[in-house]
Every structure is written in structure tokens, then in C-alpha cells.
Design an enzyme around this catalytic site. Structure first.
Site, PDB file in Angstrom:
ATOM      1  N   GLY A  11      -2.960   3.022 -18.966  1.00  0.00           N
ATOM      2  CA  GLY A  11      -1.634   3.427 -18.786  1.00  0.00           C
ATOM      3  C   GLY A  11      -0.767   2.619 -19.930  1.00  0.00           C
ATOM      4  O   GLY A  11      -1.163   1.921 -20.570  1.00  0.00           O
ATOM      5  N   PHE A  12       0.390   2.760 -19.776  1.00  0.00           N
ATOM      6  CA  PHE A  12       1.380   2.230 -20.709  1.00  0.00           C
ATOM      7  C   PHE A  12       1.287   0.578 -20.767  1.00  0.00           C
ATOM      8  O   PHE A  12       1.020   0.094 -21.871  1.00  0.00           O
ATOM      9  CB  PHE A  12       2.882   2.855 -20.491  1.00  0.00           C
ATOM     10  N   TYR A 152       8.163   6.061  -3.303  1.00  0.00           N
ATOM     11  CA  TYR A 152       7.626   5.075  -4.298  1.00  0.00           C
ATOM     12  C   TYR A 152       8.051   3.884  -4.011  1.00  0.00           C
ATOM     13  O   TYR A 152       7.282   2.750  -3.788  1.00  0.00           O
ATOM     14  CB  TYR A 152       8.190   5.707  -5.674  1.00  0.00           C
ATOM     15  N   LYS A 156       5.545   0.469  -2.797  1.00  0.00           N
ATOM     16  CA  LYS A 156       5.380  -0.759  -3.634  1.00  0.00           C
ATOM     17  C   LYS A 156       6.036  -1.875  -2.465  1.00  0.00           C
ATOM     18  O   LYS A 156       5.089  -3.164  -2.469  1.00  0.00           O
ATOM     19  CB  LYS A 156       6.509  -0.922  -4.835  1.00  0.00           C
TER      20      LYS A 156
END
Length: 322
Positions: A11-12, A152, A156
Site C-alpha cells: 500500500g501507500f 470504518y 479501527k
């Protein structure tokens, strides 16, 4: 030299972190499932530099596959940096179960694999989304985060709680890192800076939600990576640890100002299309980073103008290569 498992390594943030760890001489075991949330080809390209390094071992696996994850972890590691997860606030409203599966269940699998293989140190990628729409800014780590406004954010927060349970039961050393709107080369194409830059170059009207007064604490990727390195160092040198740290920039920028700055860097005067505020969005993100400074010497270095210039240069090179 440490042996470090990095989930979400393609990923980034994960690819930048993995490259930095390899440059520092560490051994990195990378895991990624090339989730289709955005093009897997982008993530495969992110990994090119890592794959050419002899100290990098890569596994294309889904973290929900318990047998495979346990086998990978059986090779041992000094610490796990768990960056993998399903991203996106707005999509989580449409498909909440997917976020429960990919974020909460996957984190539980990682924790179990650590326990089974006697790996006791974890740096976990949480999110500023857990703060919801809390009006008490800047946000410090002791603020109550019992009011998430998207699946989301809920996922988390749930992972942070899972981590505490394993810390309590099995004496894991864990730091939950709350990231704040990370940007820079390789940024996800659905995020504002990448999306707006692309739209400007394509002469497409920018879709802005709300009146432009919402603000985000944009944090350049090298600053986020330096924070993660500080967390790794802290965990490797301390025991009996359970902490939460903000890794932000402590400087919110309004949407209106962001568009102006991208326009200045690109030299393009954008067309604007305004749309209503979206469900799950928050008015502002704003990190109090005093704890991170105190604990790990965290100090963001990159100004927004410089970070945007770096990003646009990277974007133009990628565009020219197509």
C-alpha cells in the site's frame, strides 16, 4: 538489525515504510492481498523496489486466511507493523461487513498468530477517524472516542480495543498509531489530493462536498514513516507497553485552501462543482502531537506546499509514463 513483519506492505504507507526499513538494514517480511479497493497494478508497482532487495520476503496472502498467516509468522519476527486494512469512510457505509471482516477479523488473526509464535510487539495503524466529530480540538489521545460516525471508524476503534485485550491477557507490547490524512507520492487515487490533481490535469470539475470549510490535518508520508520508525524503536527498547499516539501534522487545512494550493502548484485554475456533505464525513481533523513528540521525538518536517510540489512532480512522471 531487526526482522519485521509489515502487513499491507504494497500500500501507500506500507511500501514507503518497507523501503525505508530495508535501507536501514532490517529484514522485512511483507504481506499483502492486493485488495481491489483500488487497482492492484498500482500496489504491485509500489513494491518494485522492495522485491529487488535480498532482505525482503513477500507473501501474497489474505490476513483472514489463518493457516497461511500462522505459517508466515512461524518463521519468527522481532515486531509486527500491522498496516493492512480496508480503507475508505464512505464505502464502509455501503458495505460494513466487509470492514468488520478485513479490519477486525484480520487483526484478531494477526494477534493470534503472534501469540502462537511468541511475537509480542505490535505497531498498529489506527486512524484519526476514531475521534468522530469531537468538537474538542486539537484531539489528544485521552479524548473519549466512543462515538464513531462510520463503520470504518468503528472498525479501527474495535481493533484498538482488541489490541488492549491481547496486551492485558498475553503481555503484548502495543502502540496504536492514529494516522491523520497521509499524502505524498503513491497516495491512494481516491483521496482528495490525488483525485483533485488528476481532475485538474484532465480539466474535469472538482467535486467538493460542503462549503469548503471542512479541514484536514494533512501529513506528508515521510513524516508518518518517521513516526512509525520512532514507534518501532520505542517498542523494541521498552516492555509493558500499551500506548496510543497521534501521528499528524498539528495544522488543519481547509478544503478551500487545499484546492487553492494544488492550483498554485499545478498552475491550473480548476472548475468547481459543489455537492452536499457526505454521511460519515467529519468537519475537521486536528492532531495534538505533544505525546508523540515526548515519547518518540516525533516532529513533522514537510510543509504542505513542499509536499504538494513533490506529489505533483510524482504524478506528472507517472502520467507521462502511461
Amino acid at each position: 538489525m531487526n526482522k519485521i513483519i509489515v502487513t499491507g506492505c504494497a500500500g501507500f504507507i506500507g511500501s514507503h515504510l518497507s523501503e525505508t526499513l530495508l535501507k536501514e538494514g532490517h529484514k522485512v517480511i511483507g504481506i499483502d492481498n492486493f485488495d481491489s479497493y483500488y487497482s492492484p497494478a498500482i500496489k504491485r508497482d509500489n513494491l518494485k523496489n522492495c522485491l529487488s532487495d535480498k532482505n525482503f520476503l513477500f507473501f501474497e496472502k489474505d490476513l483472514r486466511d489463518e493457516a497461511s498467516v500462522h505459517k508466515i509468522f512461524s518463521e519468527g519476527a522481532d515486531i509486527v507493523v500491522h498496516l493492512a486494512g480496508k480503507a475508505g469512510v464512505r464505502p464502509s457505509i455501503e458495505a460494513p461487513q466487509s470492514y468488520i471482516d478485513h479490519n477486525i477479523t484480520s487483526t484478531r488473526v494477526v494477534l493470534d498468530a503472534m501469540k502462537k509464535n511468541n511475537i509480542t510487539k505490535l505497531a498498529f495503524a489506527s486512524s484519526s477517524s476514531v475521534y468522530g466529530n469531537n468538537p474538542q480540538t486539537p484531539w489528544h489521545e485521552d479524548i473519549n472516542v466512543d462515538n464513531p460516525v462510520s463503520p470504518y471508524a468503528f472498525s479501527k476503534k474495535s481493533c484498538e480495543l482488541l489490541n488492549y485485550t491481547w496486551h492485558h491477557l498475553y503481555k503484548f507490547d502495543i502502540i496504536n498509531m492514529r494516522f491523520f490524512t497521509v499524502y505524498g507520492p503513491r497516495q491512494r487515487p481516491d483521496l482528495a489530493i490525488h483525485k483533485f490533481t488528476r481532475m485538474m490535469f484532465e480539466n474535469v470539475p472538482l467535486t467538493l462536498f460542503g462549503d469548503g470549510s471542512s479541514a484536514r490535518d494533512y501529513t506528508y508520508v515521510s513524516d508518518t514513516v518517521s513516526g512509525i520508525l520512532g514507534v518501532i524503536s520505542y517498542l523494541m527498547s521498552h516492555n509493558s507497553v500499551f500506548e496510543i499516539v497521534n501521528l499528524g501534522n498539528n495544522h488543519p487545512v481547509t478544503l478551500k485552501e487545499l484546492v487553492q494550493k494544488i492550483s498554485q502548484v499545478t498552475g491550473i485554475d480548476p472548475k468547481i462543482e459543489r455537492l452536499p456533505v457526505q454521511p460519515g464525513d467529519v468537519d475537521i481533523t486536528y492532531a495534538d502531537i505533544r505525546k508523540a513528540k515526548r515519547m518518540i521525538g516525533y516532529q513533522p518536517q514537510v510543509k504542505l506546499e513542499d509536499g504538494l510540489t513533490n506529489f505533483v512532480e510524482w504524478f506528472k512522471k507517472k502520467k507521462a509514463a502511461l
